[in-house]
Design a protein around this motif. Structure first.
Motif, mmCIF file in Angstrom:
data_model
loop_
_atom_site.group_PDB
_atom_site.id
_atom_site.type_symbol
_atom_site.label_atom_id
_atom_site.label_comp_id
_atom_site.label_asym_id
_atom_site.label_seq_id
_atom_site.Cartn_x
_atom_site.Cartn_y
_atom_site.Cartn_z
ATOM 1 N N ASP A 26 44.204 17.863 -18.696
ATOM 2 C CA ASP A 26 44.293 19.191 -18.326
ATOM 3 C C ASP A 26 43.686 19.940 -19.664
ATOM 4 O O ASP A 26 42.824 21.056 -19.454
ATOM 5 C CB ASP A 26 45.469 19.600 -18.085
ATOM 6 C CG ASP A 26 45.940 19.059 -16.522
ATOM 7 O OD1 ASP A 26 45.053 18.904 -15.647
ATOM 8 O OD2 ASP A 26 47.055 19.124 -16.274
ATOM 9 N N LEU A 29 40.045 19.285 -20.071
ATOM 10 C CA LEU A 29 39.026 19.842 -19.167
ATOM 11 C C LEU A 29 39.150 21.421 -19.524
ATOM 12 O O LEU A 29 38.140 22.060 -19.574
ATOM 13 C CB LEU A 29 39.639 19.837 -17.826
ATOM 14 C CG LEU A 29 39.476 18.169 -17.357
ATOM 15 C CD1 LEU A 29 40.164 18.123 -15.741
ATOM 16 C CD2 LEU A 29 37.912 17.782 -17.385
ATOM 17 N N GLN A 30 40.393 21.953 -20.097
ATOM 18 C CA GLN A 30 40.155 23.371 -20.560
ATOM 19 C C GLN A 30 39.315 23.546 -21.761
ATOM 20 O O GLN A 30 38.518 24.499 -21.895
ATOM 21 C CB GLN A 30 41.583 23.967 -20.748
ATOM 22 C CG GLN A 30 41.698 25.274 -21.421
ATOM 23 C CD GLN A 30 41.081 26.220 -20.297
ATOM 24 O OE1 GLN A 30 41.284 26.060 -19.220
ATOM 25 N NE2 GLN A 30 40.228 27.115 -20.687
ATOM 26 N N LYS A 32 36.715 21.741 -22.586
ATOM 27 C CA LYS A 32 35.562 21.667 -22.004
ATOM 28 C C LYS A 32 34.822 23.198 -21.458
ATOM 29 O O LYS A 32 33.880 23.552 -21.618
ATOM 30 C CB LYS A 32 35.118 20.358 -21.020
ATOM 31 C CG LYS A 32 33.707 20.440 -20.383
ATOM 32 C CD LYS A 32 33.892 19.169 -19.451
ATOM 33 C CE LYS A 32 32.215 19.066 -19.121
ATOM 34 N NZ LYS A 32 31.681 19.806 -18.023
ATOM 35 N N ARG A 33 35.679 23.600 -20.823
ATOM 36 C CA ARG A 33 35.597 25.012 -19.831
ATOM 37 C C ARG A 33 35.255 25.953 -21.054
ATOM 38 O O ARG A 33 34.377 26.888 -21.000
ATOM 39 C CB ARG A 33 36.536 25.420 -18.984
ATOM 40 C CG ARG A 33 36.503 24.524 -17.660
ATOM 41 C CD ARG A 33 37.424 25.133 -16.660
ATOM 42 N NE ARG A 33 38.863 25.135 -17.094
ATOM 43 C CZ ARG A 33 39.641 23.810 -16.590
ATOM 44 N NH1 ARG A 33 38.945 22.961 -16.000
ATOM 45 N NH2 ARG A 33 40.747 23.737 -17.002
ATOM 46 N N LEU A 51 38.606 10.620 -18.787
ATOM 47 C CA LEU A 51 39.044 11.552 -17.403
ATOM 48 C C LEU A 51 40.233 10.865 -16.782
ATOM 49 O O LEU A 51 40.915 11.194 -15.978
ATOM 50 C CB LEU A 51 37.995 12.167 -16.620
ATOM 51 C CG LEU A 51 36.890 12.775 -17.395
ATOM 52 C CD1 LEU A 51 36.037 13.289 -16.468
ATOM 53 C CD2 LEU A 51 37.538 14.174 -17.888
#
Length: 75
Positions: A26, A29-30, A32-33, A51
């Motif tokens: 998580d 991914l944050q 990356k965002r 992932l």
């Protein structure tokens, strides 16, 4: 969180490589965002194998600068 261990690039036009550790998928991914939303980068690539892990992820991310001239203005 995220702990960055290495940032590498040979020229503003070449891919930037960021090696880091993320405590969870998580958080990964944050991160990356956050990079995507900065508007400075494109083609942000995370290996699929990263992932599939849930925690304690060591990963090498690859990305390109949207505007390589930005680097020259900050040097």
């Amino acid at each position: 969180g995220i702990t960055v261990s290495k940032i590498q690039f040979s020229s503003p036009q070449s891919p930037v490589t960021i090696m880091f550790h993320a405590v969870s998928v998580d958080v990964l991914l944050q991160y990356k965002r956050t990079l995507e939303q900065s508007g400075m980068f494109q083609e942000i690539k995370i290996p699929f194998s990263a992932l599939s892990q849930r925690e304690n992820i060591t990963v090498t991310l690859s990305l390109l600068l949207k505007d390589p001239a930005t680097v020259k203005r900050h040097l």
